[in-house]
Motif scaffolding. Sequence first.
Motif, PDB file in Angstrom:
ATOM      1  N   SER A 100      -8.976  21.325 -59.734  1.00  0.00           N
ATOM      2  CA  SER A 100      -9.771  22.488 -60.134  1.00  0.00           C
ATOM      3  C   SER A 100      -9.992  22.542 -61.645  1.00  0.00           C
ATOM      4  N   MET A 101      -9.026  22.043 -62.417  1.00  0.00           N
ATOM      5  CA  MET A 101      -9.206  22.107 -63.877  1.00  0.00           C
ATOM      6  C   MET A 101     -10.305  21.154 -64.327  1.00  0.00           C
ATOM      7  N   ALA A 102     -10.346  19.965 -63.706  1.00  0.00           N
ATOM      8  CA  ALA A 102     -11.391  18.988 -64.030  1.00  0.00           C
ATOM      9  C   ALA A 102     -12.763  19.587 -63.714  1.00  0.00           C
ATOM     10  N   LYS A 103     -12.836  20.226 -62.540  1.00  0.00           N
ATOM     11  CA  LYS A 103     -14.105  20.782 -62.073  1.00  0.00           C
ATOM     12  C   LYS A 103     -14.544  21.958 -62.944  1.00  0.00           C
ATOM     13  N   ARG A 104     -13.614  22.886 -63.169  1.00  0.00           N
ATOM     14  CA  ARG A 104     -13.940  24.131 -63.871  1.00  0.00           C
ATOM     15  C   ARG A 104     -14.381  23.887 -65.299  1.00  0.00           C
ATOM     16  N   LEU A 105     -13.706  22.904 -65.967  1.00  0.00           N
ATOM     17  CA  LEU A 105     -13.992  22.684 -67.384  1.00  0.00           C
ATOM     18  C   LEU A 105     -14.853  21.442 -67.640  1.00  0.00           C
ATOM     19  N   GLY A 106     -15.288  20.777 -66.563  1.00  0.00           N
ATOM     20  CA  GLY A 106     -16.165  19.615 -66.714  1.00  0.00           C
ATOM     21  C   GLY A 106     -15.490  18.447 -67.414  1.00  0.00           C
ATOM     22  N   ILE A 107     -14.219  18.206 -67.084  1.00  0.00           N
ATOM     23  CA  ILE A 107     -13.476  17.093 -67.689  1.00  0.00           C
ATOM     24  C   ILE A 107     -13.260  16.048 -66.594  1.00  0.00           C
ATOM     25  N   ASP A 108     -13.303  14.762 -66.962  1.00  0.00           N
ATOM     26  CA  ASP A 108     -13.085  13.719 -65.951  1.00  0.00           C
ATOM     27  C   ASP A 108     -11.652  13.774 -65.435  1.00  0.00           C
ATOM     28  N   GLU A 109     -11.470  13.549 -64.138  1.00  0.00           N
ATOM     29  CA  GLU A 109     -10.111  13.430 -63.584  1.00  0.00           C
ATOM     30  C   GLU A 109      -9.444  12.213 -64.218  1.00  0.00           C
ATOM     31  N   GLY A 110      -8.190  12.355 -64.581  1.00  0.00           N
ATOM     32  CA  GLY A 110      -7.457  11.216 -65.138  1.00  0.00           C
ATOM     33  C   GLY A 110      -7.260  11.323 -66.642  1.00  0.00           C
ATOM     34  N   VAL A 111      -7.998  12.235 -67.300  1.00  0.00           N
ATOM     35  CA  VAL A 111      -7.819  12.415 -68.749  1.00  0.00           C
ATOM     36  C   VAL A 111      -6.420  12.999 -68.996  1.00  0.00           C
ATOM     37  N   VAL A 112      -5.715  12.433 -69.992  1.00  0.00           N
ATOM     38  CA  VAL A 112      -4.352  12.900 -70.293  1.00  0.00           C
ATOM     39  C   VAL A 112      -4.396  13.818 -71.511  1.00  0.00           C
ATOM     40  N   PRO A 113      -4.037  15.099 -71.333  1.00  0.00           N
ATOM     41  CA  PRO A 113      -4.062  16.013 -72.481  1.00  0.00           C
ATOM     42  C   PRO A 113      -2.863  15.768 -73.397  1.00  0.00           C
ATOM     43  N   GLU A 114      -2.978  16.229 -74.638  1.00  0.00           N
ATOM     44  CA  GLU A 114      -1.869  16.037 -75.601  1.00  0.00           C
ATOM     45  C   GLU A 114      -0.659  16.868 -75.215  1.00  0.00           C
ATOM     46  N   ASN A 115      -0.926  18.023 -74.613  1.00  0.00           N
ATOM     47  CA  ASN A 115       0.173  18.937 -74.256  1.00  0.00           C
ATOM     48  C   ASN A 115       0.236  19.110 -72.742  1.00  0.00           C
ATOM     49  N   THR A 116       1.377  19.563 -72.262  1.00  0.00           N
ATOM     50  CA  THR A 116       1.483  19.913 -70.843  1.00  0.00           C
ATOM     51  C   THR A 116       0.757  21.243 -70.643  1.00  0.00           C
ATOM     52  N   ILE A 117       0.027  21.356 -69.545  1.00  0.00           N
ATOM     53  CA  ILE A 117      -0.751  22.578 -69.294  1.00  0.00           C
ATOM     54  C   ILE A 117      -0.092  23.392 -68.173  1.00  0.00           C
ATOM     55  N   PHE A 118       0.050  24.687 -68.406  1.00  0.00           N
ATOM     56  CA  PHE A 118       0.631  25.587 -67.406  1.00  0.00           C
ATOM     57  C   PHE A 118      -0.421  26.620 -67.020  1.00  0.00           C
ATOM     58  N   ASP A 119      -0.690  26.739 -65.731  1.00  0.00           N
ATOM     59  CA  ASP A 119      -1.607  27.773 -65.228  1.00  0.00           C
ATOM     60  C   ASP A 119      -0.816  28.754 -64.376  1.00  0.00           C
ATOM     61  N   LEU A 120      -1.251  30.000 -64.369  1.00  0.00           N
ATOM     62  CA  LEU A 120      -0.726  30.971 -63.401  1.00  0.00           C
ATOM     63  C   LEU A 120      -1.863  31.331 -62.446  1.00  0.00           C
ATOM     64  N   CYS A 121      -1.572  31.396 -61.142  1.00  0.00           N
ATOM     65  CA  CYS A 121      -2.568  31.835 -60.162  1.00  0.00           C
ATOM     66  C   CYS A 121      -1.959  32.945 -59.322  1.00  0.00           C
ATOM     67  N   LEU A 122      -2.698  34.035 -59.198  1.00  0.00           N
ATOM     68  CA  LEU A 122      -2.254  35.135 -58.331  1.00  0.00           C
ATOM     69  C   LEU A 122      -2.318  34.664 -56.887  1.00  0.00           C
ATOM     70  N   LYS A 123      -1.252  34.938 -56.108  1.00  0.00           N
ATOM     71  CA  LYS A 123      -1.301  34.558 -54.689  1.00  0.00           C
ATOM     72  C   LYS A 123      -2.030  35.646 -53.920  1.00  0.00           C
ATOM     73  N   ASP A 124      -3.328  35.528 -53.807  1.00  0.00           N
ATOM     74  CA  ASP A 124      -4.139  36.484 -53.059  1.00  0.00           C
ATOM     75  C   ASP A 124      -5.330  35.714 -52.502  1.00  0.00           C
ATOM     76  N   GLU A 125      -5.175  35.314 -51.244  1.00  0.00           N
ATOM     77  CA  GLU A 125      -6.189  34.429 -50.658  1.00  0.00           C
ATOM     78  C   GLU A 125      -7.563  35.078 -50.577  1.00  0.00           C
ATOM     79  N   GLU A 126      -7.598  36.425 -50.350  1.00  0.00           N
ATOM     80  CA  GLU A 126      -8.906  37.090 -50.264  1.00  0.00           C
ATOM     81  C   GLU A 126      -9.664  36.971 -51.575  1.00  0.00           C
ATOM     82  N   LEU A 127      -8.914  36.940 -52.672  1.00  0.00           N
ATOM     83  CA  LEU A 127      -9.549  36.797 -53.992  1.00  0.00           C
ATOM     84  C   LEU A 127      -9.672  35.328 -54.392  1.00  0.00           C
ATOM     85  N   GLY A 128      -9.204  34.415 -53.526  1.00  0.00           N
ATOM     86  CA  GLY A 128      -9.280  32.982 -53.834  1.00  0.00           C
ATOM     87  C   GLY A 128      -8.205  32.539 -54.813  1.00  0.00           C
ATOM     88  N   ASP A 129      -7.008  33.148 -54.756  1.00  0.00           N
ATOM     89  CA  ASP A 129      -5.888  32.799 -55.653  1.00  0.00           C
ATOM     90  C   ASP A 129      -6.363  32.630 -57.109  1.00  0.00           C
TER      91      ASP A 129
END
Length: 239
Positions: A100-129
């Motif tokens: 989803s990060m590749a898709k959302r931000l238009g970055i190629d899959e496989g690109v290695v970022p300089e830092n580790t990335i942490f995302d939070l997603c709300l667990k609410d399937e009706e809202l699409g997490d």
Amino acid sequence: MKQLELLYEGKSKLIYATDCSERVVVRFKDDATAFYNIKRAKIENKGKMNCAISSNILAFLEANGINTHFVEQIDETSQLCRVVEHLPFEVIVRNVIAGSMAKRLGIDEGVVPENTIFDLCLKDEELGDPLINDHHAVALGLATYEELVKIYEISARVNTLLTELYAGVGIRLVDFKVEFGRSSDGELVLADELTPDTCRIWDIETGECMDKDRFRRDLGRVRETYQEVASRLCNALNK
Ligand code: TMP
Ligand code: ASP
């Protein structure tokens, strides 16, 4: 410990009460779902394979100082786990850009970022997490800022341990999802599962995908690949 009534049925697991109020039985199913149930299938033995993988990984993390909800594997598809108050968000840790990060931000899959990335997603399937941030989590009363600091620290430590574990069996840990719970004494513990359903892992030599993307993207050989992950990990962890 006696297994009692079904408390909850999720997409890939069943949770049963036991005769001890502090313990539940978590049973892994063969069902696979993706894209919020649009795609569904049964994958023969997935329950067994994921139970073995998650039990071994959680025991490995416990042995390395991470508190988890895992107590023990009790049969081929079931674990005994501590009862915790599940925090209703997921933490995604990304070492390599994919999904989803590749898709959302238009970055190629496989690109290695300089830092580790942490995302939070709300667990609410009706809202699409939906993706949320620390401030949303605090405003929604899901966690305190202090807990979030600890959650990121634990997630980073889990990332280091799992990256090494997987590298030792020829696998690159691209990203993974973890969930947390609060124990009865308010301590944060790692909860839920750590399996090829909840991570992206690529073979280091061939680059081949070894996780649930095989199912999501119709890459074939889902069962055989999960089996390969299970045998590599279980051999490495001596079980
Ligand atoms: P994503 O690329 O779809 O955001 O997923 C990132 C990682 O988190 C991937 O390894 C799959 C995992 N994940 C789950 O296990 N459950 C989920 O509900 C989501 C959204 C992701
Ligand atoms: N969002 C998750 C996935 O695609 C789970 C699901 O949709 O069932 O893997």
